[in-house]
Design an enzyme around this catalytic site. Structure first.
Site, PDB file in Angstrom:
ATOM      1  N   GLU A  83      -5.451  -8.416   0.852  1.00 49.71           N
ATOM      2  CA  GLU A  83      -5.528  -7.803   2.083  1.00 49.71           C
ATOM      3  C   GLU A  83      -6.756  -8.502   1.663  1.00 49.71           C
ATOM      4  O   GLU A  83      -7.602  -7.846   0.748  1.00 49.71           O
ATOM      5  CB  GLU A  83      -5.042  -6.391   2.462  1.00 49.71           C
ATOM      6  CG  GLU A  83      -4.245  -7.950   3.417  1.00 49.71           C
ATOM      7  CD  GLU A  83      -3.556  -5.931   4.008  1.00 49.71           C
ATOM      8  OE1 GLU A  83      -4.524  -4.983   4.399  1.00 49.71           O
ATOM      9  OE2 GLU A  83      -1.988  -5.416   4.278  1.00 49.71           O
ATOM     10  N   GLU A 135       1.065  -1.445   0.544  1.00 42.89           N
ATOM     11  CA  GLU A 135       0.041  -0.375  -0.054  1.00 42.89           C
ATOM     12  C   GLU A 135       0.798   1.045   0.062  1.00 42.89           C
ATOM     13  O   GLU A 135       0.981   2.162   0.894  1.00 42.89           O
ATOM     14  CB  GLU A 135      -0.828   0.319   0.742  1.00 42.89           C
ATOM     15  CG  GLU A 135      -1.727  -1.328   1.488  1.00 42.89           C
ATOM     16  CD  GLU A 135      -2.833  -1.012   2.744  1.00 42.89           C
ATOM     17  OE1 GLU A 135      -3.240   0.070   3.366  1.00 42.89           O
ATOM     18  OE2 GLU A 135      -3.838  -2.227   2.304  1.00 42.89           O
TER      19      GLU A 135
HETATM   20  C1  BGP Z   1      -4.286  -2.075   6.536  1.00 37.52           C
HETATM   21  C2  BGP Z   1      -3.097  -1.968   5.917  1.00 37.52           C
HETATM   22  C3  BGP Z   1      -2.652  -3.209   7.112  1.00 37.52           C
HETATM   23  C4  BGP Z   1      -3.638  -3.182   8.211  1.00 37.52           C
HETATM   24  C5  BGP Z   1      -4.996  -3.043   8.392  1.00 37.52           C
HETATM   25  C6  BGP Z   1      -6.337  -2.990   8.990  1.00 37.52           C
HETATM   26  O1  BGP Z   1      -4.827  -1.407   4.797  1.00 37.52           O
HETATM   27  O2  BGP Z   1      -2.014  -3.057   5.402  1.00 37.52           O
HETATM   28  O3  BGP Z   1      -1.338  -2.677   7.669  1.00 37.52           O
HETATM   29  O4  BGP Z   1      -3.194  -1.630   9.156  1.00 37.52           O
HETATM   30  O5  BGP Z   1      -5.399  -2.033   6.772  1.00 37.52           O
HETATM   31  O6  BGP Z   1      -6.228  -1.079   9.280  1.00 37.52           O
HETATM   32  P1  BGP Z   1      -7.369  -1.180  10.345  1.00 37.52           P
HETATM   33  O7  BGP Z   1      -6.725  -2.263  11.553  1.00 37.52           O
HETATM   34  O8  BGP Z   1      -6.594   0.756  10.898  1.00 37.52           O
HETATM   35  O9  BGP Z   1      -8.701  -1.355  10.884  1.00 37.52           O
END
Ligand code: BGP
Length: 461
Positions: free
Chosen positions: A364, A166
């Site tokens: 993801e 990202e």
């Molecule tokens: C994604 C990232 C992860 C993770 C996830 C959840 O965008 O790649 O590293 O952090 O988001 O994010 P959050 O815990 O803010 O909901």
């Protein structure tokens, strides 16, 4: 089975070094920007929890990899922390880190879990941040040296490499919206960061190819498709601009080797183009990726600009569109994000039709839940039926995309075990495995973890 998946489909999850390893000050590691920011400004982190210990994967990796096996993983992504492997950014390689990452990779392979290794997950070493972070070309060169070191050390065992996770997030978070340190608001500097990151990526791919590493290399992008409020020309135009800025800005150069012309025009008109050095465009052109990782959480909805731009405000993307809240949208009430499963199919069709049907996987996707302890059942594990449903509903659309010829190779959930997530720390839980912060980080497989094992064993549901 209603939804069978192709043979050898990747089932697994994604995580990152800084979010799981802990041991932040052990065995020669030096601070990243996150350690530093937490030390000066703990209030910016949920419950003031910093990256010091996270989930202690550094010491518990064997037990954790056994749990990956138990939850059906045939592949797993994590990242190598630059600040652990080369603590001063450049120069000496930390042998204890080489040993640690080597042990993790070996343990994964011994369990028939394919290691996917990412090289940057928001974790700038502080010594590099002091040199300007991604604004500095010296840091770009240092990153390429770090990447090359990783290929040399682990290229014999790791077959799937990713340069960045990202990469637009550090632009948004540190240069536009003040979510992350150093909380600068300056679009032009952000554009420079984006461009320098793409150059760093392309140079790492170039080095990988020159070294003839026996494997594939790609990048992981969070694709957040933009949908207009209506078919009205102005709404459609607004959505197109948002799409250019937040998706195509990275997707096009890493796949097609060039920036979208209409994006360049938009920035040129506003005097927001970054400085581009001789050879930058050539290195970008010559080094397309082998494999794309797609992170998908939610769509972006926009409408034509209606609200006035505050007097004298420097350029921001939101000068060109307004966010739109669609009535009746489905929401994850535990995280506040929209859930719109069919968008994953739209992404697949777009990659098929406009990006040469390049190989990709869902790298993801997942459902964050605040206060998840409340779903613990009498047997002591978290009964997360909502997560099982979330995964199933997305997979139905992945299945449809596959049937219609998209080149999707796998599905990785965010994430394996509940982990520390930047300024949100442990607020939103995403894991197949619970990590109990009250009980010495005890791991307990959730209902979704048991279900994920069946999903993987049956190769469908
Ligand atoms: C994604 C990232 C992860 C993770 C996830 C959840 O965008 O790649 O590293 O952090 O988001 O994010 P959050 O815990 O803010 O909901």
């Amino acid at each position: 089975m209603s939804y069978p998946f192709p043979e050898n489909f990747w089932w697994g999850s994604a995580a990152s070094g800084p979010q799981t390893e802990g041991a932040a000050q052990m065995d020669g590691r030096k601070p990243s920007m996150w350690d530093y920011w937490h030390s000066i400004d703990p209030e910016s982190f949920h419950n003031e929890v910093g990256p010091e210990n996270t989930s202690d994967f550094y010491h518990r990796y064997k037990q954790d990899i056994a749990l990956m096996k138990k939850t059906g993983h045939n592949s797993f992504r994590t990242s190598i922390q630059w600040s652990r492997l080369i603590p001063d950014g450049v120069g000496e390689v930390n042998q204890l880190a080489v040993d640690f990452y080597g042990r993790v990779i070996d343990e994964l392979i011994a369990n028939d879990i394919e290691p996917f290794i990412n090289l940057y997950h928001f974790d700038m070493p502080m010594c590099m941040q002091e040199k300007g972070g991604w604004e500095s070309r010296e840091v770009v060169d240092a990153y390429v040296n770090f990447a090359t070191t990783c290929f040399r050390l682990f290229g014999d065992r790791v077959k799937y490499w990713f340069t960045f996770n990202e990469p637009i997030v550090p632009v948004e978070a540190s240069y536009l919206y003040q979510w992350h340190y150093p909380k600068i608001v300056d679009f032009k500097r952000g554009a420079q960061v984006a461009h320098n990151t793409i150059v760093a990526h392309a140079k790492a791919v170039e080095a990988f190819k020159k070294m003839k590493v026996d494997g594939e290399i790609g990048i992981i992008l969070n694709l957040t498709p933009s949908y207009p409020r209506s078919e009205d020309v102005e709404d459609v135009k607004a959505a197109h601009i948002a799409d250019l800025i937040f998706n195509r800005s990275f997707l096009d150069p890493v796949t097609k080797g060039e920036y979208p012309k209409d994006l360049v025009e938009i920035l040129r008109e506003r005097n927001m183009l970054p400085t581009i050095e001789v050879d930058d465009l050539t290195v970008i052109k010559n080094n397309p990726i082998d494999l794309l990782g797609v992170n998908y959480y939610q769509p972006r909805r926009v409408k034509a600009k209606e609200t006035p731009i505050p007097d004298g405000e420097a350029f921001m993307p939101e000068h060109l569109f307004d966010p739109y809240i669609m009535p009746g949208r489905k929401i994850n009430p535990h995280r506040g994000w929209e859930i719109c499963e069919e968008v994953i199919y739209d992404i697949m069709v777009d990659l098929r039709d406009h990006y040469g049907n390049l190989p990709f996987f869902i790298s993801e996707n997942g459902m964050g839940v605040e206060g998840e302890e409340k779903f613990r059942n009498a047997e002591g594990f978290i009964e997360d039926d909502y997560r099982i449903e979330f995964i199933q509903e997305h997979l139905k659309w992945v299945h449809k995309g596959l049937q219609e010829g998209a080149n999707c190779l796998g599905y990785h959930l965010w994430t394996f075990m509940d982990n520390w997530s930047w300024a949100n720390a442990y607020k939103n839980r995403y894991g197949l495995v619970e990590v109990d912060l009250q009980k010495d980080l005890k791991r307990t497989v959730k209902k979704s973890g048991k279900w994920y094992k069946q999903l993987s064993e049956n190769n469908g549901f």
